[in-house]
Write a protein that holds these residues in place. Structure first.
Motif, PDB file in Angstrom:
ATOM      1  N   LEU A 146       0.828  -1.214   0.000  1.00 17.88           N
ATOM      2  CA  LEU A 146       0.000   0.000   0.000  1.00 17.88           C
ATOM      3  C   LEU A 146       0.858   1.259   0.000  1.00 17.88           C
ATOM      4  N   PHE A 147       1.914   1.271   0.802  1.00 18.23           N
ATOM      5  CA  PHE A 147       2.821   2.418   0.817  1.00 18.23           C
ATOM      6  C   PHE A 147       3.489   2.599  -0.550  1.00 18.23           C
ATOM      7  N   ILE A 148       3.868   1.483  -1.185  1.00 17.42           N
ATOM      8  CA  ILE A 148       4.480   1.556  -2.522  1.00 17.42           C
ATOM      9  C   ILE A 148       3.496   2.160  -3.522  1.00 17.42           C
ATOM     10  N   TYR A 192       2.078   6.671  -7.029  1.00 15.27           N
ATOM     11  CA  TYR A 192       1.036   7.558  -7.569  1.00 15.27           C
ATOM     12  C   TYR A 192       1.311   9.024  -7.257  1.00 15.27           C
ATOM     13  N   SER A 193       1.661   9.292  -6.007  1.00 17.17           N
ATOM     14  CA  SER A 193       1.748  10.694  -5.582  1.00 17.17           C
ATOM     15  C   SER A 193       3.173  11.224  -5.495  1.00 17.17           C
ATOM     16  N   GLY A 194       4.172  10.331  -5.683  1.00 20.78           N
ATOM     17  CA  GLY A 194       5.552  10.773  -5.557  1.00 20.78           C
ATOM     18  C   GLY A 194       5.944  10.921  -4.096  1.00 20.78           C
ATOM     19  N   LYS A 195       7.094  11.486  -3.876  1.00 21.01           N
ATOM     20  CA  LYS A 195       7.610  11.656  -2.521  1.00 21.01           C
ATOM     21  C   LYS A 195       7.792  13.140  -2.232  1.00 21.01           C
ATOM     22  N   GLN A 196       7.051  13.613  -1.272  1.00 23.34           N
ATOM     23  CA  GLN A 196       7.197  15.013  -0.856  1.00 23.34           C
ATOM     24  C   GLN A 196       7.783  15.033   0.541  1.00 23.34           C
ATOM     25  N   GLY A 199      10.660   5.953  -8.766  1.00 25.39           N
ATOM     26  CA  GLY A 199      10.408   4.715  -9.484  1.00 25.39           C
ATOM     27  C   GLY A 199      10.099   3.564  -8.537  1.00 25.39           C
ATOM     28  N   VAL A 200       9.955   2.388  -9.121  1.00 23.89           N
ATOM     29  CA  VAL A 200       9.547   1.210  -8.348  1.00 23.89           C
ATOM     30  C   VAL A 200      10.563   0.867  -7.269  1.00 23.89           C
ATOM     31  N   LEU A 201      11.844   0.783  -7.640  1.00 23.32           N
ATOM     32  CA  LEU A 201      12.864   0.382  -6.672  1.00 23.32           C
ATOM     33  C   LEU A 201      12.968   1.377  -5.521  1.00 23.32           C
ATOM     34  N   GLU A 202      12.952   2.663  -5.840  1.00 26.13           N
ATOM     35  CA  GLU A 202      13.050   3.668  -4.787  1.00 26.13           C
ATOM     36  C   GLU A 202      11.805   3.664  -3.906  1.00 26.13           C
ATOM     37  N   SER A 203      10.640   3.432  -4.523  1.00 25.02           N
ATOM     38  CA  SER A 203       9.403   3.386  -3.737  1.00 25.02           C
ATOM     39  C   SER A 203       9.396   2.201  -2.777  1.00 25.02           C
ATOM     40  N   ILE A 204       9.988   1.087  -3.211  1.00 25.17           N
ATOM     41  CA  ILE A 204      10.090  -0.084  -2.328  1.00 25.17           C
ATOM     42  C   ILE A 204      10.983   0.247  -1.130  1.00 25.17           C
TER      43      ILE A 204
END
Length: 368
Positions: free
Chosen positions: A121-123, A128-132, A232-237
């Motif tokens: 869910l966090f990923i 979707y919203s990026g990292k702020q 991206g996917v890896l950073e979001s993980i």
């Protein structure tokens, strides 16, 4: 009524995933699952699959369970009489006749599934919203605030809280929320120099998103620099796993503070508080609901790992003893331990319900 509906919408899939974690490992190791239930009490509807597992939805939506072959009840307490009567074929289907590592994985499967759900869910939200992120560079200081009195200045970058590194606004807020000390040691960077200062925070009464009042330590600083980036996917993980780790540490610290008396038990909540928060987050949109689901799933996974008899962590603790002793505990001793665990769980549930009932105004409006 809206709060009750959102409570069911949010909690049901989280409970299902938890029980599915147990179920998948049980099937993997050849254990027969007699019942897979969402909810407790009177069965609303049910059906059987090809492997003779009864799938059911029950009236009270406060959890769920999987009952394994050879269990006496939904908490996987072994049925001594039944187990002793099993022939060799039935023993192959029984949880309690499996190897120790297999039993441990079956029990661990539930909390593991909750942690994986939280990470997914966090990923999803991060993709979707990026990292702020809010940088920890101070952009403003309130007059007569603890920060001003301690000598902090605009441009200082906070890097430590009580000798623990802080790397995000979320991290700093979490540590402030859990703080029970009258004095806080902050480490910060000014120019090219590392410096420390002791700050005596103010404590104010705040009302959180669920309408609950609590004490909050404040420093009187303003952080106004934002960094926004698509990831991206890896950073979001990586980002999501770090969030789960940090939140787990903060939850454990909060539990420890309650046990040691550093914090009162007002933060304990039951179904009414969850319903209250469910409705509040639902008003903020889909992303807020997904984040709340991740937090609840994480809570459920962590709490179930606590070494309390009747919970998954209690079973894992008994399996650890079995591994040390190289034989299972006597059934009578196990039953005594489980009864103590049940009494403890009932006490915790009553405490949580009492905290819920303090918000009696919400209770009056629940079905409006």
């Amino acid at each position: 009524m809206a709060a009750l509906i959102w409570f069911i919408i949010i909690l049901t899939p989280i409970v299902f995933i938890h029980e599915l974690g147990h179920f998948v490992f049980a099937r993997l190791f050849g254990v027969k699952v007699d019942v897979f239930s969402i909810g407790f009490g009177k069965t609303l509807f049910k059906w059987k699959d090809s492997k003779d597992t009864t799938w059911q939805v029950a009236l009270i939506p406060l959890g769920g369970y999987v009952k394994m072959h050879g269990d006496d009840n939904a908490a996987s307490v072994p049925d001594e009489t039944k187990l002793q009567s099993f022939d060799e074929d039935e023993k192959k289907l029984s949880l309690h006749h499996k190897k120790l590592w297999q039993k441990s994985l079956i029990v661990f499967g539930g909390p593991l599934a909750n942690y994986l759900l939280a990470i997914v869910l966090f990923i999803g939200v991060a993709l979707y919203s990026g990292k702020q992120e809010v940088t920890l560079e101070i952009t403003g200081i309130q007059n007569e605030s603890p920060a001003q009195k301690s000598g902090l200045e605009v441009g200082d970058v906070i890097v430590e809280f009580n000798d623990q590194a802080v790397d995000s606004m979320f991290d700093l807020k979490s540590k402030l929320m859990l703080n029970t000390e009258e004095e806080i040691k902050l480490g910060y960077i000014r120019g090219d120099s590392y410096m420390t200062v002791n700050v005596v925070p103010d404590f104010i009464d705040i009302v959180d998103i669920g309408g609950n009042q609590r004490k909050q330590a404040i420093l009187g600083v303003i952080f106004g620099k934002f960094i926004y980036s698509k990831i991206g996917v890896l950073e979001s993980i990586k980002y999501s796993v770090q969030q789960v780790f940090d939140m787990s540490c903060n939850m454990l610290l909060g539990i420890w503070q309650m046990i040691t008396g550093q914090r009162n038990t007002d933060d304990l909540g039951g179904p009414i508080k969850i319903a209250k928060y469910s409705a509040a987050f639902a008003e903020q949109g889909v992303l807020a609901v997904l984040l709340f689901m991740a937090i609840i799933s994480l809570n459920l996974g962590l709490v179930n790992l606590l070494p309390i008899p009747m919970l998954d962590g209690g079973h894992l603790f008994l399996y650890a003893l079995e591994g040390i002793m190289r034989k299972p505990l006597n059934y009578k001793i196990q039953n005594m331990i489980f009864k103590i665990g049940m009494a403890l769980l009932i006490a915790l549930m009553l405490m949580a319900f009492w905290n819920d009932l303090k918000g009696i105004e919400f209770l009056r409006n629940l079905f409006n």
